[in-house]
Design a protein around this motif. Structure first.
Motif, PDB file in Angstrom:
ATOM      1  N   ALA A 101      78.449 106.801 -58.383  1.00 12.49           N
ATOM      2  CA  ALA A 101      77.308 107.687 -57.904  1.00 12.49           C
ATOM      3  C   ALA A 101      76.644 108.138 -58.667  1.00 12.49           C
ATOM      4  O   ALA A 101      74.949 108.588 -58.734  1.00 12.49           O
ATOM      5  CB  ALA A 101      77.698 108.576 -56.652  1.00 12.49           C
ATOM      6  N   ASP A 102      76.990 108.645 -60.056  1.00  9.84           N
ATOM      7  CA  ASP A 102      76.448 109.278 -61.140  1.00  9.84           C
ATOM      8  C   ASP A 102      77.147 107.980 -62.497  1.00  9.84           C
ATOM      9  O   ASP A 102      77.611 108.564 -63.257  1.00  9.84           O
ATOM     10  CB  ASP A 102      76.781 111.432 -61.721  1.00  9.84           C
ATOM     11  CG  ASP A 102      76.208 111.030 -62.184  1.00  9.84           C
ATOM     12  OD1 ASP A 102      75.061 110.461 -62.728  1.00  9.84           O
ATOM     13  OD2 ASP A 102      76.140 112.475 -62.340  1.00  9.84           O
ATOM     14  N   PRO A 103      76.219 106.701 -62.337  1.00  6.25           N
ATOM     15  CA  PRO A 103      76.323 106.263 -63.262  1.00  6.25           C
ATOM     16  C   PRO A 103      76.290 106.793 -64.755  1.00  6.25           C
ATOM     17  O   PRO A 103      74.955 105.731 -65.465  1.00  6.25           O
ATOM     18  CB  PRO A 103      76.111 104.742 -62.909  1.00  6.25           C
ATOM     19  CG  PRO A 103      75.302 105.064 -62.358  1.00  6.25           C
ATOM     20  CD  PRO A 103      75.357 106.451 -61.505  1.00  6.25           C
ATOM     21  N   PRO A 104      77.232 107.077 -65.959  1.00  5.19           N
ATOM     22  CA  PRO A 104      77.258 107.002 -67.241  1.00  5.19           C
ATOM     23  C   PRO A 104      76.281 105.455 -67.749  1.00  5.19           C
ATOM     24  O   PRO A 104      75.309 106.021 -68.899  1.00  5.19           O
ATOM     25  CB  PRO A 104      77.762 107.523 -67.496  1.00  5.19           C
ATOM     26  CG  PRO A 104      79.557 107.280 -66.758  1.00  5.19           C
ATOM     27  CD  PRO A 104      78.794 106.952 -65.337  1.00  5.19           C
ATOM     28  N   CYS A 105      77.005 104.487 -67.193  1.00  4.67           N
ATOM     29  CA  CYS A 105      76.273 103.796 -67.795  1.00  4.67           C
ATOM     30  C   CYS A 105      75.004 102.712 -67.702  1.00  4.67           C
ATOM     31  O   CYS A 105      74.327 101.942 -68.265  1.00  4.67           O
ATOM     32  CB  CYS A 105      76.718 101.996 -67.659  1.00  4.67           C
ATOM     33  SG  CYS A 105      77.069 102.339 -65.691  1.00  4.67           S
ATOM     34  N   MET A 106      74.338 103.917 -66.425  1.00  4.13           N
ATOM     35  CA  MET A 106      72.685 103.522 -65.997  1.00  4.13           C
ATOM     36  C   MET A 106      71.963 104.318 -66.869  1.00  4.13           C
ATOM     37  O   MET A 106      71.097 103.746 -68.081  1.00  4.13           O
ATOM     38  CB  MET A 106      72.750 103.667 -64.746  1.00  4.13           C
ATOM     39  CG  MET A 106      71.586 102.986 -63.973  1.00  4.13           C
ATOM     40  SD  MET A 106      71.055 103.769 -62.420  1.00  4.13           S
ATOM     41  CE  MET A 106      71.286 105.389 -61.912  1.00  4.13           C
ATOM     42  N   HIS A 107      73.064 105.960 -66.833  1.00  4.37           N
ATOM     43  CA  HIS A 107      72.060 106.563 -68.026  1.00  4.37           C
ATOM     44  C   HIS A 107      71.725 106.296 -69.176  1.00  4.37           C
ATOM     45  O   HIS A 107      70.764 106.834 -69.587  1.00  4.37           O
ATOM     46  CB  HIS A 107      72.629 107.896 -67.351  1.00  4.37           C
ATOM     47  CG  HIS A 107      72.652 108.345 -66.256  1.00  4.37           C
ATOM     48  ND1 HIS A 107      71.872 108.697 -65.454  1.00  4.37           N
ATOM     49  CD2 HIS A 107      73.707 109.049 -65.760  1.00  4.37           C
ATOM     50  CE1 HIS A 107      71.956 108.679 -63.725  1.00  4.37           C
ATOM     51  NE2 HIS A 107      73.408 109.124 -63.909  1.00  4.37           N
ATOM     52  N   VAL A 108      72.685 105.865 -69.928  1.00  7.67           N
ATOM     53  CA  VAL A 108      72.610 105.080 -70.876  1.00  7.67           C
ATOM     54  C   VAL A 108      71.342 103.481 -71.469  1.00  7.67           C
ATOM     55  O   VAL A 108      70.669 104.246 -72.687  1.00  7.67           O
ATOM     56  CB  VAL A 108      73.640 105.465 -72.093  1.00  7.67           C
ATOM     57  CG1 VAL A 108      74.765 106.146 -71.571  1.00  7.67           C
ATOM     58  CG2 VAL A 108      74.524 104.128 -71.595  1.00  7.67           C
ATOM     59  N   CYS A 109      71.496 103.212 -70.683  1.00 13.77           N
ATOM     60  CA  CYS A 109      70.943 101.936 -70.262  1.00 13.77           C
ATOM     61  C   CYS A 109      69.817 101.851 -71.245  1.00 13.77           C
ATOM     62  O   CYS A 109      68.585 102.311 -70.265  1.00 13.77           O
ATOM     63  CB  CYS A 109      71.083 101.517 -69.556  1.00 13.77           C
ATOM     64  SG  CYS A 109      70.512  99.436 -69.654  1.00 13.77           S
ATOM     65  N   PRO A 110      69.545 100.897 -72.373  1.00 16.34           N
ATOM     66  CA  PRO A 110      67.732 101.309 -72.851  1.00 16.34           C
ATOM     67  C   PRO A 110      66.981 100.720 -72.105  1.00 16.34           C
ATOM     68  O   PRO A 110      65.074 101.047 -72.231  1.00 16.34           O
ATOM     69  CB  PRO A 110      68.088 101.504 -74.023  1.00 16.34           C
ATOM     70  CG  PRO A 110      69.439 100.065 -74.055  1.00 16.34           C
ATOM     71  CD  PRO A 110      69.789 100.972 -73.275  1.00 16.34           C
ATOM     72  N   SER A 111      66.930  99.336 -71.270  1.00 13.08           N
ATOM     73  CA  SER A 111      66.154  98.232 -70.682  1.00 13.08           C
ATOM     74  C   SER A 111      65.784  98.974 -69.330  1.00 13.08           C
ATOM     75  O   SER A 111      65.332  98.034 -68.889  1.00 13.08           O
ATOM     76  CB  SER A 111      67.077  96.929 -71.539  1.00 13.08           C
ATOM     77  OG  SER A 111      68.377  96.789 -70.215  1.00 13.08           O
TER      78      SER A 111
END
Ligand code: SF4
Ligand code: SF4
Lengths: 280, 214
Positions: free
Chosen positions: B62-72
């Protein structure tokens, strides 16, 4: 990483190319920061700015060589809202602009802007590691002071060499260097004490093995050489300063490479409870 | 609101990896890429050794680190909680892969096939968009969406459920809406003791492990 689980392994996604971004980007932004803080107007400063930019660009090029879709590299700019990689890219662009402007039109405000954006770039690099939740050695907040201090130490070392090369020794650069490498040594000790025991095995050994290099070569030997350089005539001083810079920068690069490629165990898997078997 | 989650009953999983095979068959992942993996874990010391089989993959946090870091912004989250990757936006930086605490993400730079040359089925399913970008379990979102469009219930109707769940020989895998208190998954969680992996990291994963009854 408590509980039961197969052992974590070293992440395979970021290799030497990613490490090179921290290595060159840190040194380059550090040099621009050191120039803004400690180099007077003149040829040494004039050379330090493009050299700093070249190092930053080299680091970013290394990352570009690592990404799977290099032709889409500009998509890196799409998530300034949450991604430190996007922010690093914007900080890099701003740093380029301000450095070029400061090169042609130096001034007090320019120095402040130079220092600000160089620091921002190094900060973004530190936060890129910090935001990597899957890698315990990177997500540790204590990595931030180390990355910042080593950037400044490496940059100040280069600034000293340039100042001597143009016969404009800068006492401020000496002071900055001493402060930065001492702060770096302290930050490293705190970081390693906090992270290494959690890693165990070869990654722990790799981090611990950096400590003597960073302390004896990168800090004490480098400081001794710089102290001698400050006291001796120019030609000796130049040689000694080169030695000091090689020691300080080499140790910093070695530490960063170790963090990125050798201490980067992933989180692994863990079960806080085992399933019950049979009737209870 | 809906939040799709998956449940693995660790008491039931026998480690047969049928789910892994079903996922590979459905999603045509290349060799060495397993969006649905089953870990074979040995715990303890002889003679007190236990063996546990643990299905893992993207936890659709629900709080995905992968999404937060994704630059694109290639990695996003749908309103129903499914974390997606837009292959057209992804630059293949793999920042998401090092940010994910569950080793759920893969990046394949070259086309690879099980036996070197592609088989007919591999040719048919090969998607060049997936080269050089991040990939991971999608919770079979296309099956869910198609099923919902037909009025089916994901997790109940196989046509609307993830392939791994359908294939499980032991009914160890379950899928459903955790926001619906009457759903299959809500019932299972109400009746059993469970945990989520690495909860201390604050990712709020959408993958629950049952380990005992209440
Ligand atoms: S499991 Fe990993 S890839 Fe999946 S949503 Fe969580 S952080 Fe992202
Ligand atoms: S690899 Fe793609 S999805 Fe992952 S962080 Fe980079 S751009 Fe985003």
């Amino acid at each position: 990483m408590s509980g039961f689980g197969p052992k974590p392994w070293i992440q395979q996604h970021w290799d030497w190319r990613a490490a090179a971004n921290f290595v060159f980007g840190g040194a380059g932004s550090g040099l621009i920061l050191a120039a803004a803080l400690a180099l007077p107007l003149g040829p040494a400063r004039a050379v330090s700015l493009p050299l700093g930019l070249a190092l930053v660009a080299l680091g970013l090029t290394c990352v570009w060589l690592e990404i799977g879709r290099p032709l889409r590299a500009l998509h890196v700019l799409l998530n300034a809202r949450t991604s430190w990689m996007t922010r690093e890219a914007f900080a890099g662009i701003a740093l380029f602009g301000v450095t070029v402007a400061a090169f042609f039109r130096p001034g007090d405000w320019m120095e402040i802007a130079l220092g600000f954006f160089a620091l921002l770039f190094a900060w973004c690099q530190a936060m890129i590691l910090r935001a990597s939740k899957g890698i315990p050695a990177w997500r540790e907040p204590k990595v931030i002071p180390f990355i910042l201090a080593t950037a400044l130490g490496e940059g100040a070392a280069l600034a000293i060499v340039l100042a001597l090369a143009y016969n404009m020794p800068s006492p401020l650069a000496y002071g900055l260097f001493a402060l930065a490498v001492l702060a770096r040594a302290a930050a490293w000790m705190v970081y390693v004490a906090s992270v290494a025991p959690k890693l165990g095995g070869a990654p722990q050994a790799a981090l611990v093995a950096v400590t003597p290099v960073l302390l004896w070569i990168g800090t004490f030997a480098a400081l001794a050489l710089v102290a001698l350089a400050a006291a001796l005539p120019r030609h000796f001083a130049m040689l000694l300063a080169l030695g000091a810079a090689a020691a300080a920068i080499g140790a910093g690069w070695h530490a960063k490479r170790t963090i990125v490629t050798r201490a980067s165990l992933n989180q692994g898997f863990a079960l806080p409870n085992l399933p019950t078997r049979g009737a209870r | 609101m809906t939040r799709w989650v998956m449940i693995a009953d660790l008491r039931r999983c026998v480690g047969c990896q049928t789910c892994t095979a079903a996922c590979k068959h459905t999603n045509a992942t290349p060799p060495e890429v397993q969006w649905r993996r089953v870990l074979d874990m040995e715990v303890g010391e002889y003679p007190e050794v236990k063996r546990v089989f643990v299905p893992v993959g993207c936890m659709h946090c629900a709080d995905p680190p992968c999404m937060h870091v994704c630059p694109s912004t290639a990695t996003r989250q749908r309103a129903d909680g499914i974390v997606t990757i837009d292959y057209d936006l992804c630059i293949g930086c793999a920042y998401c892969a090092v940010a994910c605490p569950y080793q759920a993400r893969y990046k394949t730079d070259k086309a690879e096939f099980a036996y070197g040359e592609p088989m007919e089925s591999e040719k048919k399913q090969f998607d060049p968009k997936r080269l050089g970008v991040a990939t991971k379990c999608t919770f079979c979102s296309d099956r869910i969406d198609a099923g919902l469009a037909k009025g089916l219930k994901p997790g109940v109707d196989p046509e609307a459920s993830p392939a791994c769940v359908n294939s499980c020989i032991a009914q160890a895998l379950h899928f459903g809406d955790i926001e619906d208190k009457a759903s299959n998954v809500s019932q299972l969680l109400a009746e059993n003791q469970f945990f989520r992996m690495h909860e201390e990291l604050g990712t709020d994963p959408g993958f629950y492990y049952l380990w005992d009854k209440k």
